[in-house]
Scaffold this motif. Structure first.
Motif, PDB file in Angstrom:
ATOM      1  N   GLU A  62       0.840  -1.228  -0.049  1.00 47.26           N
ATOM      2  CA  GLU A  62       0.053  -0.131   0.177  1.00 47.26           C
ATOM      3  C   GLU A  62       0.805   1.339  -0.031  1.00 47.26           C
ATOM      4  OE1 GLU A  62      -3.807   2.121   2.542  1.00 47.26           O
ATOM      5  OE2 GLU A  62      -2.954   0.294   3.170  1.00 47.26           O
ATOM      6  N   THR A  63       1.953   1.306   0.900  1.00 46.71           N
ATOM      7  CA  THR A  63       2.924   2.140   0.768  1.00 46.71           C
ATOM      8  C   THR A  63       3.355   2.864  -0.698  1.00 46.71           C
ATOM      9  OG1 THR A  63       3.469   2.005   2.931  1.00 46.71           O
ATOM     10  CG2 THR A  63       5.233   3.252   1.571  1.00 46.71           C
ATOM     11  N   ALA A  64       3.779   1.565  -1.316  1.00 47.71           N
ATOM     12  CA  ALA A  64       4.387   1.664  -2.543  1.00 47.71           C
ATOM     13  C   ALA A  64       3.419   2.010  -3.577  1.00 47.71           C
ATOM     14  CB  ALA A  64       4.900   0.357  -3.335  1.00 47.71           C
ATOM     15  N   GLU A  65       2.002   1.788  -3.461  1.00 44.72           N
ATOM     16  CA  GLU A  65       1.282   2.194  -4.399  1.00 44.72           C
ATOM     17  C   GLU A  65       1.087   3.750  -4.229  1.00 44.72           C
ATOM     18  OE1 GLU A  65      -2.036  -0.367  -3.352  1.00 44.72           O
ATOM     19  OE2 GLU A  65      -1.250  -1.977  -4.851  1.00 44.72           O
ATOM     20  N   THR A  66       1.159   4.344  -3.290  1.00 48.19           N
ATOM     21  CA  THR A  66       1.037   5.743  -3.175  1.00 48.19           C
ATOM     22  C   THR A  66       1.882   6.586  -4.281  1.00 48.19           C
ATOM     23  OG1 THR A  66       2.530   5.986  -1.598  1.00 48.19           O
ATOM     24  CG2 THR A  66       0.129   5.727  -0.793  1.00 48.19           C
ATOM     25  N   VAL A 151      10.503  -1.023  -1.555  1.00 44.67           N
ATOM     26  CA  VAL A 151       9.685  -0.561  -0.467  1.00 44.67           C
ATOM     27  C   VAL A 151       9.690  -1.917   0.560  1.00 44.67           C
ATOM     28  CG1 VAL A 151       7.382   0.100   0.347  1.00 44.67           C
ATOM     29  CG2 VAL A 151       8.414   0.868  -1.880  1.00 44.67           C
ATOM     30  N   SER A 152      10.147  -1.937   1.845  1.00 44.59           N
ATOM     31  CA  SER A 152      10.123  -2.983   2.572  1.00 44.59           C
ATOM     32  C   SER A 152       9.837  -2.590   3.968  1.00 44.59           C
ATOM     33  CB  SER A 152      11.487  -3.485   2.679  1.00 44.59           C
ATOM     34  OG  SER A 152      11.681  -4.876   2.885  1.00 44.59           O
ATOM     35  N   HIS A 153      10.676  -3.177   4.941  1.00 44.76           N
ATOM     36  CA  HIS A 153      10.220  -3.145   6.432  1.00 44.76           C
ATOM     37  C   HIS A 153      11.379  -2.845   7.266  1.00 44.76           C
ATOM     38  CE1 HIS A 153       6.380  -5.444   5.441  1.00 44.76           C
ATOM     39  NE2 HIS A 153       7.217  -5.859   4.418  1.00 44.76           N
ATOM     40  N   GLY A 154      11.123  -2.508   8.455  1.00 43.69           N
ATOM     41  CA  GLY A 154      12.116  -1.898   9.337  1.00 43.69           C
ATOM     42  C   GLY A 154      13.438  -2.753   9.605  1.00 43.69           C
ATOM     43  N   SER A 155      13.247  -3.870  10.138  1.00 42.77           N
ATOM     44  CA  SER A 155      14.405  -4.641  10.107  1.00 42.77           C
ATOM     45  C   SER A 155      15.046  -5.106   8.848  1.00 42.77           C
ATOM     46  CB  SER A 155      13.933  -6.103  10.949  1.00 42.77           C
ATOM     47  OG  SER A 155      15.185  -7.064  11.325  1.00 42.77           O
ATOM     48  N   ALA A 156      14.019  -5.667   7.759  1.00 45.04           N
ATOM     49  CA  ALA A 156      14.696  -6.050   6.539  1.00 45.04           C
ATOM     50  C   ALA A 156      15.331  -4.918   5.955  1.00 45.04           C
ATOM     51  CB  ALA A 156      13.296  -6.307   5.728  1.00 45.04           C
ATOM     52  N   CYS A 157      15.185  -3.725   6.115  1.00 43.67           N
ATOM     53  CA  CYS A 157      15.625  -2.583   5.526  1.00 43.67           C
ATOM     54  C   CYS A 157      17.258  -2.442   6.027  1.00 43.67           C
ATOM     55  CB  CYS A 157      14.962  -1.266   5.405  1.00 43.67           C
ATOM     56  SG  CYS A 157      13.632  -1.027   4.424  1.00 43.67           S
ATOM     57  N   THR A 158      17.160  -2.397   7.437  1.00 39.11           N
ATOM     58  CA  THR A 158      18.327  -2.135   8.283  1.00 39.11           C
ATOM     59  C   THR A 158      19.285  -3.357   7.778  1.00 39.11           C
ATOM     60  OG1 THR A 158      17.254  -1.280  10.064  1.00 39.11           O
ATOM     61  CG2 THR A 158      19.348  -2.013  10.519  1.00 39.11           C
ATOM     62  N   GLN A 159      18.882  -4.599   7.922  1.00 37.00           N
ATOM     63  CA  GLN A 159      19.908  -5.756   7.364  1.00 37.00           C
ATOM     64  C   GLN A 159      20.324  -5.697   6.070  1.00 37.00           C
ATOM     65  OE1 GLN A 159      20.345  -6.288  10.659  1.00 37.00           O
ATOM     66  NE2 GLN A 159      18.180  -5.895  11.255  1.00 37.00           N
ATOM     67  N   HIS A 176      20.996   2.592  12.716  1.00 38.35           N
ATOM     68  CA  HIS A 176      19.702   2.820  13.350  1.00 38.35           C
ATOM     69  C   HIS A 176      18.534   2.349  12.252  1.00 38.35           C
ATOM     70  CE1 HIS A 176      15.889   3.895  15.445  1.00 38.35           C
ATOM     71  NE2 HIS A 176      16.458   3.679  16.605  1.00 38.35           N
ATOM     72  N   GLY A 177      17.495   1.551  12.748  1.00 37.79           N
ATOM     73  CA  GLY A 177      16.615   1.394  11.795  1.00 37.79           C
ATOM     74  C   GLY A 177      15.669   2.652  11.356  1.00 37.79           C
ATOM     75  N   LEU A 178      15.231   2.548   9.977  1.00 39.61           N
ATOM     76  CA  LEU A 178      14.535   3.501   9.494  1.00 39.61           C
ATOM     77  C   LEU A 178      13.146   3.869  10.158  1.00 39.61           C
ATOM     78  CD1 LEU A 178      14.779   2.630   5.657  1.00 39.61           C
ATOM     79  CD2 LEU A 178      16.137   4.733   6.821  1.00 39.61           C
ATOM     80  N   ASP A 179      12.887   5.241  10.445  1.00 34.17           N
ATOM     81  CA  ASP A 179      11.625   5.555  10.858  1.00 34.17           C
ATOM     82  C   ASP A 179      10.514   5.189   9.969  1.00 34.17           C
ATOM     83  OD1 ASP A 179      12.630   6.518  13.204  1.00 34.17           O
ATOM     84  OD2 ASP A 179      12.699   8.612  12.315  1.00 34.17           O
ATOM     85  N   ASN A 180       9.064   5.253  10.398  1.00 37.29           N
ATOM     86  CA  ASN A 180       8.035   4.647   9.342  1.00 37.29           C
ATOM     87  C   ASN A 180       7.921   5.755   8.309  1.00 37.29           C
ATOM     88  OD1 ASN A 180       6.283   3.521  12.119  1.00 37.29           O
ATOM     89  ND2 ASN A 180       6.456   2.536  10.138  1.00 37.29           N
ATOM     90  N   CYS A 181       8.129   5.404   6.822  1.00 36.94           N
ATOM     91  CA  CYS A 181       7.757   6.041   6.099  1.00 36.94           C
ATOM     92  C   CYS A 181       9.168   6.960   5.645  1.00 36.94           C
ATOM     93  CB  CYS A 181       6.550   7.052   5.961  1.00 36.94           C
ATOM     94  SG  CYS A 181       5.682   6.319   4.422  1.00 36.94           S
ATOM     95  N   HIS A 182      10.052   6.482   6.201  1.00 37.25           N
ATOM     96  CA  HIS A 182      11.356   7.288   5.683  1.00 37.25           C
ATOM     97  C   HIS A 182      12.141   6.422   5.061  1.00 37.25           C
ATOM     98  CE1 HIS A 182      10.334  10.059   8.764  1.00 37.25           C
ATOM     99  NE2 HIS A 182      11.443  10.974   8.802  1.00 37.25           N
TER     100      HIS A 182
END
Length: 210
Positions: A62-66, A151-159, A176-182
């Motif tokens: 849904e985030t990607a679709e915006t 477009v992915s998720h907190g831990s997935a992006c960090t690793q 540090h992990g990315l904040d939501n929608c960053h």
């Protein structure tokens, strides 16, 4: 010229708000998360994005679709971009995990990896390898000068970012992990490890996007 990867974390969900471990549970964006995604999309859609690839979990899709709607593009889905599998811990708070798995909670807090045989939690190294494999593969399908949105998720992006820098995510905790929608910005390089960070934890509030 270089290839550019924009690594974007999804917007807020009710699990994020309640500080519950999401993992691969398919939790949708909440109203704040949708507003965050629209605000970020107004910035990201102004960049020369040629492809959009996302985790199939609803909050990332849904985030990607915006952005995709604004650009008239389709969102490609890749299972490898799913969040880290947190096994028996998914849906729980840190307090609940500590109460049920005290030794593994301490290992997770101090070293990042609990015992996977007891918890079912995917190792940081495994997450980084699968996510980076996906990003490198998709990067091979664009040419120098092009930009791809992933477009992915907190831990997935960090690793994933850690692995792209040639570092073992199970041994290094330097970002540090990315904040939501960053998002983070990676550019290809002819020097090892082949990618470099050009920006990190950028958001719609930033006036200068590199």
């Amino acid at each position: 010229m270089s290839k550019t990867l924009i690594i974007w974390r999804h917007g807020q969900t009710d699990y994020n708000l309640g500080r519950r471990v999401q993992g691969q549970v398919d939790i949708p964006l909440n109203e704040r998360g949708r507003a965050q995604a629209e605000a970020a999309a107004s910035v990201l859609a102004g960049l020369p994005i040629s492809r959009i690839v996302a985790s199939p979990l609803g909050r990332a899709r849904e985030t990607a679709e915006t952005v995709a709607r604004r650009l008239g593009m389709a969102v490609e889905l890749d299972e490898r971009l799913k969040e880290r599998n947190f096994g028996s811990w998914e849906g729980l708070t840190a307090e609940e995990i500590q109460a049920g798995w005290p030794e593994d909670f301490t290992s997770w807090r101090d070293w990042g990896d609990p015992n996977p045989e007891r918890t079912g939690v995917e190792l940081r190294r495994e997450v980084g390898e699968r996510v980076a494999e996906s990003w490198r593969e998709h990067a091979g399908r664009i040419v120098d000068g092009e930009t791809m949105l992933l477009v992915s998720h907190g831990s997935a992006c960090t690793q994933g970012v850690t692995a792209m820098l040639g570092i073992d995510p199970s041994d290094w905790f330097g970002i540090h992990g990315l904040d939501n929608c960053h998002w983070a910005v990676l550019q290809s390089s002819n020097r090892k490890p082949g990618w470099r960070i050009m920006g990190y934890n950028l958001g719609a509030e930033d006036t200068a996007i590199r």
